[in-house]
Write a protein that holds these residues in place. Structure first.
Motif, PDB file in Angstrom:
ATOM      1  N   ARG A   1      16.414  42.428 -14.217  1.00 38.79           N
ATOM      2  CA  ARG A   1      16.108  42.474 -12.738  1.00 38.79           C
ATOM      3  C   ARG A   1      14.949  43.604 -12.657  1.00 38.79           C
ATOM      4  O   ARG A   1      14.864  44.584 -13.341  1.00 38.79           O
ATOM      5  CB  ARG A   1      17.192  42.785 -11.717  1.00 38.79           C
ATOM      6  CG  ARG A   1      16.670  42.922 -10.600  1.00 38.79           C
ATOM      7  CD  ARG A   1      17.788  43.659  -9.576  1.00 38.79           C
ATOM      8  NE  ARG A   1      17.446  43.627  -8.151  1.00 38.79           N
ATOM      9  CZ  ARG A   1      16.679  44.832  -7.534  1.00 38.79           C
ATOM     10  NH1 ARG A   1      16.388  45.625  -8.456  1.00 38.79           N
ATOM     11  NH2 ARG A   1      16.289  44.942  -6.319  1.00 38.79           N
TER      12      ARG A   1
ATOM     13  N   ARG B   1       6.931  40.799 -10.828  1.00 30.43           N
ATOM     14  CA  ARG B   1       7.024  41.636  -9.686  1.00 30.43           C
ATOM     15  C   ARG B   1       8.283  42.133  -9.384  1.00 30.43           C
ATOM     16  O   ARG B   1       9.477  41.680  -9.869  1.00 30.43           O
ATOM     17  CB  ARG B   1       6.329  40.908  -8.465  1.00 30.43           C
ATOM     18  CG  ARG B   1       5.115  40.457  -8.671  1.00 30.43           C
ATOM     19  CD  ARG B   1       4.303  39.729  -7.412  1.00 30.43           C
ATOM     20  NE  ARG B   1       3.174  39.114  -7.531  1.00 30.43           N
ATOM     21  CZ  ARG B   1       2.258  38.763  -6.675  1.00 30.43           C
ATOM     22  NH1 ARG B   1       2.908  38.639  -5.389  1.00 30.43           N
ATOM     23  NH2 ARG B   1       1.161  38.248  -6.794  1.00 30.43           N
ATOM     24  N   TYR B   2       8.542  42.954  -8.283  1.00 26.77           N
ATOM     25  CA  TYR B   2       9.563  43.819  -7.811  1.00 26.77           C
ATOM     26  C   TYR B   2      10.503  42.585  -7.401  1.00 26.77           C
ATOM     27  O   TYR B   2      10.236  41.891  -6.668  1.00 26.77           O
ATOM     28  CB  TYR B   2       9.226  44.727  -6.779  1.00 26.77           C
ATOM     29  CG  TYR B   2      10.360  45.292  -6.215  1.00 26.77           C
ATOM     30  CD1 TYR B   2      11.350  46.239  -6.851  1.00 26.77           C
ATOM     31  CD2 TYR B   2      10.978  45.080  -4.620  1.00 26.77           C
ATOM     32  CE1 TYR B   2      12.441  46.828  -6.317  1.00 26.77           C
ATOM     33  CE2 TYR B   2      12.043  45.473  -4.162  1.00 26.77           C
ATOM     34  CZ  TYR B   2      12.879  46.313  -5.010  1.00 26.77           C
ATOM     35  OH  TYR B   2      14.094  46.873  -4.389  1.00 26.77           O
ATOM     36  N   GLY B   3      11.922  42.906  -7.855  1.00 24.91           N
ATOM     37  CA  GLY B   3      12.970  41.983  -7.170  1.00 24.91           C
ATOM     38  C   GLY B   3      13.136  41.011  -7.947  1.00 24.91           C
ATOM     39  O   GLY B   3      14.175  39.992  -7.834  1.00 24.91           O
ATOM     40  N   GLU B   4      12.227  40.433  -8.880  1.00 31.51           N
ATOM     41  CA  GLU B   4      12.334  39.090  -9.673  1.00 31.51           C
ATOM     42  C   GLU B   4      13.514  39.170 -10.610  1.00 31.51           C
ATOM     43  O   GLU B   4      13.676  40.616 -11.126  1.00 31.51           O
ATOM     44  CB  GLU B   4      10.906  38.820 -10.407  1.00 31.51           C
ATOM     45  CG  GLU B   4       9.929  38.320  -9.217  1.00 31.51           C
ATOM     46  CD  GLU B   4       8.500  37.978  -9.868  1.00 31.51           C
ATOM     47  OE1 GLU B   4       7.688  37.406  -9.132  1.00 31.51           O
ATOM     48  OE2 GLU B   4       8.298  38.040 -11.259  1.00 31.51           O
ATOM     49  N   THR B   5      13.761  38.129 -11.348  1.00 32.32           N
ATOM     50  CA  THR B   5      14.854  38.441 -12.306  1.00 32.32           C
ATOM     51  C   THR B   5      14.607  37.407 -13.461  1.00 32.32           C
ATOM     52  O   THR B   5      15.055  36.456 -13.557  1.00 32.32           O
ATOM     53  CB  THR B   5      16.358  37.731 -11.810  1.00 32.32           C
ATOM     54  OG1 THR B   5      16.367  36.538 -11.297  1.00 32.32           O
ATOM     55  CG2 THR B   5      16.973  38.644 -10.552  1.00 32.32           C
TER      56      THR B   5
ATOM     57  N   ARG C   1      13.287  46.437 -11.421  1.00 35.14           N
ATOM     58  CA  ARG C   1      13.596  47.596 -10.160  1.00 35.14           C
ATOM     59  C   ARG C   1      12.273  48.155  -9.970  1.00 35.14           C
ATOM     60  O   ARG C   1      11.353  48.423 -10.507  1.00 35.14           O
ATOM     61  CB  ARG C   1      14.433  48.537 -11.218  1.00 35.14           C
ATOM     62  CG  ARG C   1      15.647  48.064 -11.934  1.00 35.14           C
ATOM     63  CD  ARG C   1      16.386  49.045 -13.009  1.00 35.14           C
ATOM     64  NE  ARG C   1      15.283  49.195 -13.846  1.00 35.14           N
ATOM     65  CZ  ARG C   1      15.814  50.124 -14.828  1.00 35.14           C
ATOM     66  NH1 ARG C   1      16.723  51.004 -14.941  1.00 35.14           N
ATOM     67  NH2 ARG C   1      14.635  50.553 -15.409  1.00 35.14           N
ATOM     68  N   TYR C   2      12.508  49.187  -8.945  1.00 33.67           N
ATOM     69  CA  TYR C   2      11.488  49.824  -8.253  1.00 33.67           C
ATOM     70  C   TYR C   2      10.640  50.851  -9.301  1.00 33.67           C
ATOM     71  O   TYR C   2       9.388  50.686  -9.466  1.00 33.67           O
ATOM     72  CB  TYR C   2      11.882  50.541  -7.132  1.00 33.67           C
ATOM     73  CG  TYR C   2      10.641  51.489  -6.383  1.00 33.67           C
ATOM     74  CD1 TYR C   2      10.032  50.871  -5.592  1.00 33.67           C
ATOM     75  CD2 TYR C   2      10.614  53.052  -6.678  1.00 33.67           C
ATOM     76  CE1 TYR C   2       8.831  51.601  -4.912  1.00 33.67           C
ATOM     77  CE2 TYR C   2       9.596  53.493  -6.482  1.00 33.67           C
ATOM     78  CZ  TYR C   2       8.720  53.073  -5.165  1.00 33.67           C
ATOM     79  OH  TYR C   2       7.805  53.641  -4.542  1.00 33.67           O
TER      80      TYR C   2
END
Length: 245
Positions: A156, A203-207, A158-159
């Motif tokens: 995942r 990008r952010y939040g993708e898994t 993360r920020y």
């Protein structure tokens, strides 16, 4: 126009075998590049004022040796050329005596951060760094995804994995590649060459999935890919390994 600076390798930049980590290696090269660009008013903050950012599309690394903690090295970089849409930059990590430990070639684009698309090369900026206009594009190895992989693992974003262009930072890909190996393999082997191509932003939040296939014929070679949830290719990497001395 070559730019260089000295650096002392820190313990925090090395793995348990006291070798410079690949993500840390990439971070050091990005750091020296940023310092040169800042000196020419083309660093991250300068470009962000114009709504732009630098995005790498491909790397090739040759690794003779990875430095150890407390080793004094010289980090160098040079804008080696450009054409209508691409900029090329070379890197080196050398000993204080000038022996090359790591050399790298890379291909970049200028990126419109708001519209998420590449823009043509800024010729005035390239001339500022003494980069020649190239009639022929430098040739990088052609990388293709494998039809099948041996294993995969989901991650995942993360920020803290993001860079100022709001996507996964360059060095973090190597965390996902290296994490696919077992500890014993990494204790006994070191990377000799790296080829990495970026196809789509992560990008952010993708898994995404990290995939690996290992071949052990004339040499040990590992094939890697990062794929999104729909199976779309986001990055491809090939690593050639050698036994520790």
């Amino acid at each position: 126009m070559k730019y260089s600076e000295n650096h002392t390798i820190e313990f925090s930049e090395c793995d348990e075998n006291q070798r410079l980590k690949l993500p840390a290696m990439v971070d050091l090269l990005m750091q020296v590049s940023e310092h040169q660009l800042e000196n020419g008013a083309a660093g991250t903050n300068d470009l962000m004022k114009r709504g732009l950012g630098w995005v790498v599309t491909q790397y090739h690394f040759d690794i003779q040796s990875l430095p150890h903690p407390q080793e004094q090295v010289v980090l160098s970089t040079e804008a080696s050329g450009y054409n209508r849409f691409f900029e090329y930059r070379d890197f080196e990590i050398a000993t204080s005596d000038g022996e090359a430990l790591v050399t790298a070639q890379s291909q970049w684009v200028l990126f419109d951060i708001k519209n998420r698309k590449m823009v043509p090369t800024d010729e005035e900026l390239m001339q500022r760094f003494g980069a020649p206009e190239l009639k022929k594009m430098p040739r990088f190895p052609r990388l293709r995804a494998q039809k099948e992989y041996d294993s995969s693992r989901k991650y995942r974003v993360r920020y803290d994995d993001l860079d100022t262009n709001h996507h996964l930072t360059n060095g973090h890909y190597f965390n996902w590649f290296i994490d696919m190996f077992d500890r014993d393999f990494l204790k006994d082997h070191v990377v000799k060459t790296i080829d990495l191509k970026f196809d789509r932003e992560v990008r952010y939040g993708e898994t995404p999935l990290s995939l690996i296939k290992i071949e052990n014929e004339d040499q040990i070679k590992s094939y890697h890919a990062i794929e999104d949830e729909q199976g779309n290719e986001q990055a491809i990497c090939e690593l050639i390994w050698r036994k520790n001395d």
